[in-house]
Design an enzyme around this catalytic site. Structure first.
Site, mmCIF file in Angstrom:
data_model
loop_
_atom_site.group_PDB
_atom_site.id
_atom_site.type_symbol
_atom_site.label_atom_id
_atom_site.label_comp_id
_atom_site.label_asym_id
_atom_site.label_seq_id
_atom_site.Cartn_x
_atom_site.Cartn_y
_atom_site.Cartn_z
ATOM 1 N N GLN A 1 -10.153 -2.421 2.978
ATOM 2 C CA GLN A 1 -9.595 -3.084 4.156
ATOM 3 C C GLN A 1 -9.473 -2.155 5.354
ATOM 4 O O GLN A 1 -8.929 -2.549 6.381
ATOM 5 C CB GLN A 1 -8.252 -3.733 3.832
ATOM 6 N N GLY B 1 11.270 -3.175 5.469
ATOM 7 C CA GLY B 1 10.557 -4.450 5.461
ATOM 8 C C GLY B 1 10.000 -4.777 4.086
ATOM 9 O O GLY B 1 10.104 -5.917 3.610
ATOM 10 N N HIS B 2 9.392 -3.781 3.416
ATOM 11 C CA HIS B 2 8.901 -3.995 2.055
ATOM 12 C C HIS B 2 10.052 -4.325 1.111
ATOM 13 O O HIS B 2 9.941 -5.213 0.261
ATOM 14 C CB HIS B 2 8.190 -2.739 1.545
ATOM 15 N N GLY C 1 5.101 -10.390 4.147
ATOM 16 C CA GLY C 1 5.844 -10.414 5.394
ATOM 17 C C GLY C 1 5.118 -11.192 6.470
ATOM 18 O O GLY C 1 3.898 -11.068 6.631
ATOM 19 N N GLN C 2 5.867 -11.984 7.228
ATOM 20 C CA GLN C 2 5.280 -12.804 8.286
ATOM 21 C C GLN C 2 4.730 -11.959 9.432
ATOM 22 O O GLN C 2 3.917 -12.440 10.235
ATOM 23 C CB GLN C 2 6.333 -13.782 8.814
ATOM 24 N N LYS C 3 5.142 -10.683 9.524
ATOM 25 C CA LYS C 3 4.722 -9.860 10.656
ATOM 26 C C LYS C 3 3.212 -9.749 10.752
ATOM 27 O O LYS C 3 2.651 -9.698 11.843
ATOM 28 C CB LYS C 3 5.360 -8.470 10.573
ATOM 29 N N LEU D 1 6.705 2.830 1.631
ATOM 30 C CA LEU D 1 7.605 1.691 1.751
ATOM 31 C C LEU D 1 8.708 1.926 2.782
ATOM 32 O O LEU D 1 9.224 3.027 2.923
ATOM 33 C CB LEU D 1 8.241 1.380 0.394
ATOM 34 N N MET E 1 0.830 -1.200 0.000
ATOM 35 C CA MET E 1 0.000 0.000 0.000
ATOM 36 C C MET E 1 0.869 1.256 0.000
ATOM 37 O O MET E 1 0.404 2.351 0.309
ATOM 38 C CB MET E 1 -0.951 0.006 1.208
ATOM 39 N N GLY E 2 2.142 1.092 -0.371
ATOM 40 C CA GLY E 2 3.028 2.241 -0.432
ATOM 41 C C GLY E 2 3.601 2.590 0.924
ATOM 42 O O GLY E 2 3.562 1.787 1.860
#
Length: 290
Positions: A78, A53-54, A166-168, A50, A47-48
């Site tokens: 969302q 992590g991205h 990402g798993q987060k 950034l 979603m920008g």
């Protein structure tokens, strides 16, 4: 490599070979060119705004794929009640400058909200009881319905071989894995471990609580109540933090473990939580492995 840029795609000045595409038809034309060239295509939806992590997701995609498509789309469906869509940070130029540091990122897809969600939109991807089983889903009604809908649309447009998350955001990972499995989407989902940057001291309290909960699990504790009490106690000791939830669930089915429940042997469990630090909402999770 010379990129053939379809009508409607705008070449960016930041890096040779990178293009930004707005229209769905144009994105499909870019993807068709990649297919004709036999490229393995990786996809990093965002979603920008950034951060590192991205970029770590794109870097992982660069290890596996020939070309990478990154989407930047602030998805309105969302956002839950009371969440301000208009306040979400937007910095396309800054995002592109960051992406230029990652090899193989050749395309940025920035669709128009009006094309993604026409005025007469009636079809959404609902999750039945899965959203209710996820604490993040109950905490943010409609959030995962919006995630599942936009990811389905993006996969349909981009048709990537592999997509990176990402798993987060553990709840999102569960939803997307089930989405691909149950809707028979031909995209491999790659989950990338959380990259933890330096954070404010109070911001680390949730992760510390999850780590202690994990240590207790590794040392043999299987009662949900004991595990949750451990984590809640650590968070509650910090007066600057308000706990929203702490949760244990199966990382595949999202079945919750609470109270007197004993976690069965062999079940992969995700411990997740959400806290408020001032006006900032933070989430995190950790997979419990003995």
């Amino acid at each position: 490599m010379i990129c053939r840029v379809p009508f409607g795609a705008r070449r960016l000045p930041f890096r040779r070979g990178i293009v930004t595409v707005r229209g769905v038809k144009e994105m499909r034309a870019v993807r068709e060119t990649m297919a004709k060239e036999g490229k393995i295509v990786g996809f990093v939806p965002t979603m920008g705004a950034l951060h590192q992590g991205h970029l770590s997701l794109a870097e992982k995609a660069a290890e596996d794929c020939d070309e990478i498509i990154t989407s930047i789309f602030v998805n309105p469906t969302q956002f839950g009640p009371g969440e301000d869509l208009g306040r979400y940070p937007r910095d396309l130029e800054g995002d592109i400058k960051k992406l230029k540091s990652v090899p193989k990122v050749t395309t940025v897809f920035q669709p128009d909200p009006e094309e993604m969600y026409p005025e007469e939109t009636h079809i959404y991807v609902t999750l039945d009881s899965l959203e209710e089983r996820l604490r993040e889903g109950r905490s943010r009604p409609g959030h995962f319905k919006g995630v599942a809908t936009v990811v389905t649309k993006l996969f349909n447009i981009v048709q990537p071989h592999k997509a990176y998350f990402g798993q987060k955001d553990g709840g999102q990972c569960i939803v997307i894995k089930r989405l691909v499995q149950e809707l028979l989407i031909n995209t491999e989902i790659k989950l990338v471990p959380t990259l933890r940057e330096k954070e404010r001291p109070h911001a680390t309290v949730l992760y510390k609580a999850l780590q202690e909960l994990h240590n207790l699990f590794v040392n043999g504790e299987r009662k949900a109540e004991k595990l949750l009490q451990c984590g809640i106690g650590i968070i509650s000791a910090n007066q600057n933090v308000r706990i929203i939830y702490l949760d244990l669930c199966c990382s595949h089915t999202a079945k919750q473990f609470q109270g007197s429940d004993v976690i069965p042997k062999g079940v992969k469990v995700m411990a997740s939580g959400a806290i408020m630090l001032g006006k900032t909402r933070l989430i995190d999770n950790i997979l419990l492995e003995a």
